[in-house]
Design an enzyme around this catalytic site. Structure first.
Site, PDB file in Angstrom:
ATOM      1  CB  CYS A 116      -3.939  20.791  -3.898  1.00  0.00           C
ATOM      2  SG  CYS A 116      -2.360  20.820  -3.060  1.00  0.00           S
ATOM      3  CG  HIS A 257      -4.058  17.594  -6.400  1.00  0.00           C
ATOM      4  ND1 HIS A 257      -3.033  18.312  -6.996  1.00  0.00           N
ATOM      5  CD2 HIS A 257      -3.696  17.437  -5.100  1.00  0.00           C
ATOM      6  CE1 HIS A 257      -2.116  18.575  -6.095  1.00  0.00           C
ATOM      7  NE2 HIS A 257      -2.481  18.055  -4.936  1.00  0.00           N
ATOM      8  CG  ASN A 287       1.264  18.052  -4.417  1.00  0.00           C
ATOM      9  OD1 ASN A 287       0.732  18.894  -5.124  1.00  0.00           O
ATOM     10  ND2 ASN A 287       0.798  17.725  -3.227  1.00  0.00           N
TER      11      ASN A 287
HETATM   12  O1  UT7 Z   1      -1.713  18.014  -2.132  1.00  0.00           O
HETATM   13  C1  UT7 Z   1      -2.538  18.253  -1.045  1.00  0.00           C
HETATM   14  C2  UT7 Z   1      -2.920  17.074  -0.296  1.00  0.00           C
HETATM   15  N1  UT7 Z   1      -1.778  16.307   0.076  1.00  0.00           N
HETATM   16  C3  UT7 Z   1      -1.908  15.043   0.271  1.00  0.00           C
HETATM   17  O2  UT7 Z   1      -2.990  14.552   0.101  1.00  0.00           O
HETATM   18  C4  UT7 Z   1      -0.710  14.281   0.765  1.00  0.00           C
HETATM   19  C5  UT7 Z   1      -1.172  13.276   1.754  1.00  0.00           C
HETATM   20  N2  UT7 Z   1      -0.161  12.460   2.382  1.00  0.00           N
HETATM   21  C6  UT7 Z   1       0.693  11.626   1.741  1.00  0.00           C
HETATM   22  O3  UT7 Z   1       0.784  11.605   0.550  1.00  0.00           O
HETATM   23  C7  UT7 Z   1       1.487  10.655   2.586  1.00  0.00           C
HETATM   24  O4  UT7 Z   1       0.959  10.650   3.902  1.00  0.00           O
HETATM   25  C8  UT7 Z   1       3.007  10.958   2.654  1.00  0.00           C
HETATM   26  C9  UT7 Z   1       3.634  10.620   1.338  1.00  0.00           C
HETATM   27  C10 UT7 Z   1       3.221  12.416   2.975  1.00  0.00           C
HETATM   28  C11 UT7 Z   1       3.660  10.103   3.731  1.00  0.00           C
HETATM   29  O5  UT7 Z   1       3.378   8.725   3.514  1.00  0.00           O
HETATM   30  P1  UT7 Z   1       2.871   7.813   4.734  1.00  0.00           P
HETATM   31  O6  UT7 Z   1       2.748   6.456   4.192  1.00  0.00           O
HETATM   32  O7  UT7 Z   1       1.613   8.453   5.259  1.00  0.00           O
HETATM   33  O8  UT7 Z   1       4.067   7.888   5.743  1.00  0.00           O
HETATM   34  P2  UT7 Z   1       4.098   8.427   7.249  1.00  0.00           P
HETATM   35  O9  UT7 Z   1       3.978   9.907   7.279  1.00  0.00           O
HETATM   36  O10 UT7 Z   1       3.150   7.624   8.073  1.00  0.00           O
HETATM   37  O11 UT7 Z   1       5.579   8.047   7.669  1.00  0.00           O
HETATM   38  C12 UT7 Z   1       6.022   6.686   7.703  1.00  0.00           C
HETATM   39  C13 UT7 Z   1       7.496   6.661   8.070  1.00  0.00           C
HETATM   40  C14 UT7 Z   1       7.853   7.504   9.287  1.00  0.00           C
HETATM   41  O12 UT7 Z   1       8.844   6.805  10.014  1.00  0.00           O
HETATM   42  P3  UT7 Z   1       8.445   5.913  11.312  1.00  0.00           P
HETATM   43  O13 UT7 Z   1       7.812   6.862  12.272  1.00  0.00           O
HETATM   44  O14 UT7 Z   1       7.518   4.869  10.807  1.00  0.00           O
HETATM   45  O15 UT7 Z   1       9.769   5.392  11.755  1.00  0.00           O
HETATM   46  C15 UT7 Z   1       8.461   8.750   8.705  1.00  0.00           C
HETATM   47  O16 UT7 Z   1       9.379   9.370   9.573  1.00  0.00           O
HETATM   48  O17 UT7 Z   1       8.276   7.198   7.001  1.00  0.00           O
HETATM   49  C16 UT7 Z   1       9.188   8.191   7.501  1.00  0.00           C
HETATM   50  N3  UT7 Z   1       9.415   9.174   6.457  1.00  0.00           N
HETATM   51  C17 UT7 Z   1      10.378   9.026   5.527  1.00  0.00           C
HETATM   52  N4  UT7 Z   1      11.317   8.074   5.332  1.00  0.00           N
HETATM   53  C18 UT7 Z   1      12.143   8.226   4.288  1.00  0.00           C
HETATM   54  C19 UT7 Z   1       8.731  10.315   6.197  1.00  0.00           C
HETATM   55  N5  UT7 Z   1       9.246  10.932   5.121  1.00  0.00           N
HETATM   56  C20 UT7 Z   1      10.264  10.152   4.686  1.00  0.00           C
HETATM   57  C21 UT7 Z   1      11.175  10.249   3.608  1.00  0.00           C
HETATM   58  N6  UT7 Z   1      12.085   9.266   3.442  1.00  0.00           N
HETATM   59  N7  UT7 Z   1      11.138  11.278   2.726  1.00  0.00           N
END
Ligand code: UT7
Length: 334
Positions: A116, A257, A287
């Protein structure tokens, strides 16, 4: 000999026509519009046609940028394409394919892999080639068909990414006021497995097993990446501003980004930027990795907001980890 500087002359972008909404994704994986909107700010993203490749997208964006720089195809003396979704895994480069599609030959054309952060890396290379007088007009492109490397059964990644391309022409100038002020690029390979396509490279060659494991698709430790991204970007941008003695009040547009609205809003707040200074396109495009910054600059330009001499502050963070920031006046030839 008088010093030669590098100026950001023009921008262009191409957005594929197929829109994919959060509601569409609700029918594909266990997710919801509410979760995606709240956690990422994304509402829609665009998906290339099956027979459209990364170089097709890149060439269309590049054509616009070249035209807006009032240059002829022959004036371009180098092509740098940043991408993580090349037309072909190893060779030829997507830059060579773009050159062919633009009708440019006998010019150095190559890809860079900085995920990215690729557009800022490409900008840094263009600046260096121009300042060392090895090139006069460098075409830089960030182009991605991420839909080809996304695991459409993995809800933690498939809701995040989209396709698109952005391009810019960076040209030589003797006028220091037009010049790119400064660029910082960096990386830390200790985080290599936080954001990775683990299969189909030399460490795990393409096999029935790697295909079964969906190892050729993007895998991300999202939450861990998020935390490092916010911290690294804030520190990196502050350092660049301090080094150049530039206050955020002087910045017309902060163009980060576009990975996640929460990341860019946390960084903007830490930098005490006003909402009117921050460019947000992640809600529309998702993204798009190396393409997100030039696509955002293009939107500003097409909306008539980006004026000559406006100061852009760019920043990016991505797989590797890689990151970078840049202070770039918009310097079209008028
Ligand atoms: O471009 C290059 C760099 N990229 C980035 O910088 C991206 C960085 N990361 C992010 O943007 C975020 O971490 C995400 C958007 C990917 C995820 O958000 P988060 O707030 O960090 O969520 P998480 O991964 O901690 O997941 C929270 C919960 C989990 O469920 P439990 O374990 O709490 O029950 C996941 O399984 O959300 C669940 N989950 C979803 N639920 C519904 C993960 N993906 C989804 C989804 N829909 N699509």
């Amino acid at each position: 000999m008088n010093k030669v500087y590098a100026a950001f002359r023009s921008v262009g972008s191409y957005i594929p026509k197929n829109i994919l909404t959060n509601e569409d994704l609700e029918k594909m994986v266990d997710t919801s519009d509410e979760w995606i909107t709240k956690r990422t700010g994304i509402k829609t993203r665009y998906i290339a046609d099956k027979d459209e490749s990364t170089s097709d997208l890149g060439a269309k964006a590049a054509k616009k940028a070249i035209k807006r720089a009032s240059l002829k195809i022959d004036d371009i003396d180098m092509i740098i394409c940043a991408t993580i979704s090349p037309d072909y895994l190893c060779m030829p480069s997507t830059a060579c394919m773009i050159a062919k599609k633009l009708g440019i030959s006998n010019r150095p054309s190559f890809d860079i892999s900085a995920a990215c952060s690729g557009f800022i890396y490409a900008l840094a290379m263009a600046k260096s080639f121009i300042e060392s007088r090895m090139a006069k007009n460098v075409l830089i492109i960030g182009s991605e068909k991420l839909s080809a490397i996304v695991d459409w059964s993995d809800r933690s990644t498939c809701v995040l990414f989209g396709d698109g391309a952005g391009a810019a022409v960076v040209g030589a100038t003797k006028n220091r006021d037009e010049a790119i002020i400064d660029i910082n690029i960096s990386a830390d390979g200790n985080y290599y497995d936080y954001l990775i396509t683990p299969g189909c490279g030399s460490s795990k060659p393409c096999s029935e097993e790697s295909l079964k494991e969906h190892a050729c698709y993007i895998k991300m430790k999202g939450n861990e990446t998020f935390k490092v991204a916010v911290k690294t970007l804030t520190t990196d941008v502050k350092k660049l501003l301090q080094k150049n003695d530039i206050d955020t009040k002087r910045v017309d547009y902060f163009i980060p980004h576009q990975a996640n609205y929460r990341i860019l809003s946390a960084v903007s707040q830490a930098l005490k930027l006003k909402e009117s200074q921050v460019v947000v396109t992640v809600s529309k495009y998702g993204n798009t990795s190396s393409a997100s910054i030039p696509m955002a600059i293009n939107d500003l330009y097409e909306e008539g907001k980006l004026k000559p001499n406006d100061l852009m502050l760019l920043d990016a963070f991505g797989g590797g980890f890689t990151w970078g920031s840049a202070l770039v006046p918009f310097s079209p030839l008028i």
